[in-house]
Motif scaffolding. Structure first.
Motif, PDB file in Angstrom:
ATOM      1  N   ILE A   1     150.943  62.986   5.755  1.00  0.00           N
ATOM      2  CA  ILE A   1     150.674  62.455   4.314  1.00  0.00           C
ATOM      3  C   ILE A   1     149.088  62.576   4.418  1.00  0.00           C
ATOM      4  O   ILE A   1     148.321  63.135   3.739  1.00  0.00           O
ATOM      5  CB  ILE A   1     150.858  61.222   3.965  1.00  0.00           C
ATOM      6  CG1 ILE A   1     152.788  61.286   3.628  1.00  0.00           C
ATOM      7  CG2 ILE A   1     150.137  60.701   2.685  1.00  0.00           C
ATOM      8  CD1 ILE A   1     153.111  59.928   3.186  1.00  0.00           C
ATOM      9  N   ILE A   2     148.401  62.105   5.358  1.00  0.00           N
ATOM     10  CA  ILE A   2     146.945  62.082   5.361  1.00  0.00           C
ATOM     11  C   ILE A   2     146.338  63.303   5.589  1.00  0.00           C
ATOM     12  O   ILE A   2     145.448  63.796   5.024  1.00  0.00           O
ATOM     13  CB  ILE A   2     146.496  61.117   6.877  1.00  0.00           C
ATOM     14  CG1 ILE A   2     147.056  59.456   6.456  1.00  0.00           C
ATOM     15  CG2 ILE A   2     145.100  61.167   6.809  1.00  0.00           C
ATOM     16  CD1 ILE A   2     146.777  58.852   7.816  1.00  0.00           C
ATOM     17  N   LEU A   3     146.922  64.145   6.537  1.00  0.00           N
ATOM     18  CA  LEU A   3     146.422  65.416   6.770  1.00  0.00           C
ATOM     19  C   LEU A   3     146.643  66.406   5.649  1.00  0.00           C
ATOM     20  O   LEU A   3     146.225  67.292   5.285  1.00  0.00           O
ATOM     21  CB  LEU A   3     147.086  66.061   7.910  1.00  0.00           C
ATOM     22  CG  LEU A   3     146.473  67.436   8.421  1.00  0.00           C
ATOM     23  CD1 LEU A   3     144.940  67.540   8.498  1.00  0.00           C
ATOM     24  CD2 LEU A   3     147.155  67.775   9.850  1.00  0.00           C
ATOM     25  N   GLY A   4     148.094  66.008   5.058  1.00  0.00           N
ATOM     26  CA  GLY A   4     148.425  67.130   3.769  1.00  0.00           C
ATOM     27  C   GLY A   4     147.438  66.680   2.624  1.00  0.00           C
ATOM     28  O   GLY A   4     147.270  67.561   2.001  1.00  0.00           O
TER      29      GLY A   4
ATOM     30  N   GLU B   1     151.280  71.646   0.470  1.00  0.00           N
ATOM     31  CA  GLU B   1     151.701  72.250  -0.863  1.00  0.00           C
ATOM     32  C   GLU B   1     152.545  71.501  -1.768  1.00  0.00           C
ATOM     33  O   GLU B   1     152.096  71.717  -2.937  1.00  0.00           O
ATOM     34  CB  GLU B   1     152.843  73.304  -0.219  1.00  0.00           C
ATOM     35  CG  GLU B   1     152.391  74.727   0.465  1.00  0.00           C
ATOM     36  CD  GLU B   1     151.146  75.243  -0.292  1.00  0.00           C
ATOM     37  OE1 GLU B   1     150.028  75.041  -0.359  1.00  0.00           O
ATOM     38  OE2 GLU B   1     151.702  76.331  -1.128  1.00  0.00           O
ATOM     39  N   ILE B   2     153.382  70.341  -1.624  1.00  0.00           N
ATOM     40  CA  ILE B   2     153.730  69.497  -2.457  1.00  0.00           C
ATOM     41  C   ILE B   2     152.700  68.876  -3.191  1.00  0.00           C
ATOM     42  O   ILE B   2     152.740  68.740  -4.420  1.00  0.00           O
ATOM     43  CB  ILE B   2     154.657  68.350  -1.811  1.00  0.00           C
ATOM     44  CG1 ILE B   2     155.901  69.049  -0.987  1.00  0.00           C
ATOM     45  CG2 ILE B   2     155.224  67.250  -2.758  1.00  0.00           C
ATOM     46  CD1 ILE B   2     156.770  68.094  -0.285  1.00  0.00           C
ATOM     47  N   PHE B   3     151.441  68.506  -2.431  1.00  0.00           N
ATOM     48  CA  PHE B   3     150.543  67.619  -2.984  1.00  0.00           C
ATOM     49  C   PHE B   3     149.724  68.606  -3.977  1.00  0.00           C
ATOM     50  O   PHE B   3     149.190  68.051  -4.850  1.00  0.00           O
ATOM     51  CB  PHE B   3     149.527  66.927  -2.205  1.00  0.00           C
ATOM     52  CG  PHE B   3     150.074  66.058  -1.317  1.00  0.00           C
ATOM     53  CD1 PHE B   3     151.123  65.250  -1.739  1.00  0.00           C
ATOM     54  CD2 PHE B   3     149.713  65.587   0.112  1.00  0.00           C
ATOM     55  CE1 PHE B   3     151.884  64.076  -1.060  1.00  0.00           C
ATOM     56  CE2 PHE B   3     150.355  64.624   0.773  1.00  0.00           C
ATOM     57  CZ  PHE B   3     151.561  63.869   0.344  1.00  0.00           C
ATOM     58  N   ARG B   4     149.350  69.936  -3.654  1.00  0.00           N
ATOM     59  CA  ARG B   4     148.614  70.650  -4.280  1.00  0.00           C
ATOM     60  C   ARG B   4     149.559  71.078  -5.725  1.00  0.00           C
ATOM     61  O   ARG B   4     148.737  70.809  -6.809  1.00  0.00           O
ATOM     62  CB  ARG B   4     148.665  72.009  -3.613  1.00  0.00           C
ATOM     63  CG  ARG B   4     147.732  73.106  -4.189  1.00  0.00           C
ATOM     64  CD  ARG B   4     147.664  74.572  -3.586  1.00  0.00           C
ATOM     65  NE  ARG B   4     149.190  74.931  -3.456  1.00  0.00           N
ATOM     66  CZ  ARG B   4     149.818  75.615  -4.387  1.00  0.00           C
ATOM     67  NH1 ARG B   4     149.338  75.855  -5.728  1.00  0.00           N
ATOM     68  NH2 ARG B   4     150.967  76.023  -4.316  1.00  0.00           N
ATOM     69  N   ALA B   5     150.618  71.289  -5.477  1.00  0.00           N
ATOM     70  CA  ALA B   5     151.494  71.358  -6.716  1.00  0.00           C
ATOM     71  C   ALA B   5     151.332  70.519  -7.692  1.00  0.00           C
ATOM     72  O   ALA B   5     151.443  70.468  -8.814  1.00  0.00           O
ATOM     73  CB  ALA B   5     153.033  71.999  -6.281  1.00  0.00           C
TER      74      ALA B   5
END
Length: 219
Positions: A29-32, A107-111
């Protein structure tokens, strides 16, 4: 039925499975989040670097990434530094899973971030906020409700994928029951492994369903 030593061994294996999952999801999560911000950055260099990272980790098998960290990295470090640098098996596995989950979570966070109306960012800037102030105080707090279902799915996938560490000799849930089967010639030990995974994935599903329903009230 399981003997007392087998129950203890299965319990210890389940702890390894849980530890790997928790470490990997937190680090992921942190790196994402960092990778996601890089992906939507206007900097072409930052955007390109994060794209390559996500492309590489999503496009190659997790098992291969695990083997690279556990087996290839010591050989690489030996060629460069003259001595092999080996991480403990647990640490190496946690590193591989964290790096992999970060790519998917990014990719989840970006979306999720990009699903927020662009007018929100423009309005924040009009109020004098910097890009990152607007991102962390306005955009991301609105996006997290939409991230709950896909993050829950990623957590379940991650927990199940930890079974791959059986291939590197780490005694997780699956390897523990495999050893029991090999030692006794009995097949039913795999059922205990399946029940452990079902128990954990059911808890995750129920928790995320409750969180999703709680926050959907405010939409």
């Amino acid at each position: 039925m399981l003997t007392k030593p087998q129950v203890v061994a299965l319990f210890n294996g389940s702890i390894v499975t849980l530890q790997l999952t928790i470490v990997a999801i937190i680090a992921g999560i942190i790196l994402g989040v960092i990778l996601a911000l890089g992906r939507i950055s206007k900097s072409k260099l930052l955007n390109g670097i994060t794209w390559i990272y996500i492309w590489a980790f999503r496009g190659t098998p997790l098992l291969m990434q695990l083997f690279i960290v556990v087996y290839a990295f010591p050989l690489f470090s030996r060629d460069i530094f003259g001595t092999p640098l080996r991480l403990p098996l647990m640490g190496a596995a946690a590193l591989a899973y964290s790096l992999n989950s970060a790519a998917y979570l990014a990719e989840i966070f970006r979306a999720g971030i990009q699903s927020i109306d662009k007018g929100q960012m423009e309005a924040s800037k009009a109020l004098g906020m910097s890009y990152y102030q607007a991102m962390f105080t306005i955009i991301i707090p609105q996006a997290y409700r939409r991230l709950i279902p896909p993050v829950g799915n990623e957590l379940i996938m991650l927990l199940k994928d930890t079974s791959l560490v059986a291939s590197i000799g780490l005694f997780d849930t699956l390897r523990t029951t495999s050893q029991m089967t090999n030692a006794t010639g009995q097949w039913f030990y795999y059922i205990y492994a399946a029940l452990v995974y079902l128990f954990f994935t059911t808890i995750i599903s129920v928790l995320f369903d409750k969180v999703e329903k709680k926050y959907s009230i405010y939409d």
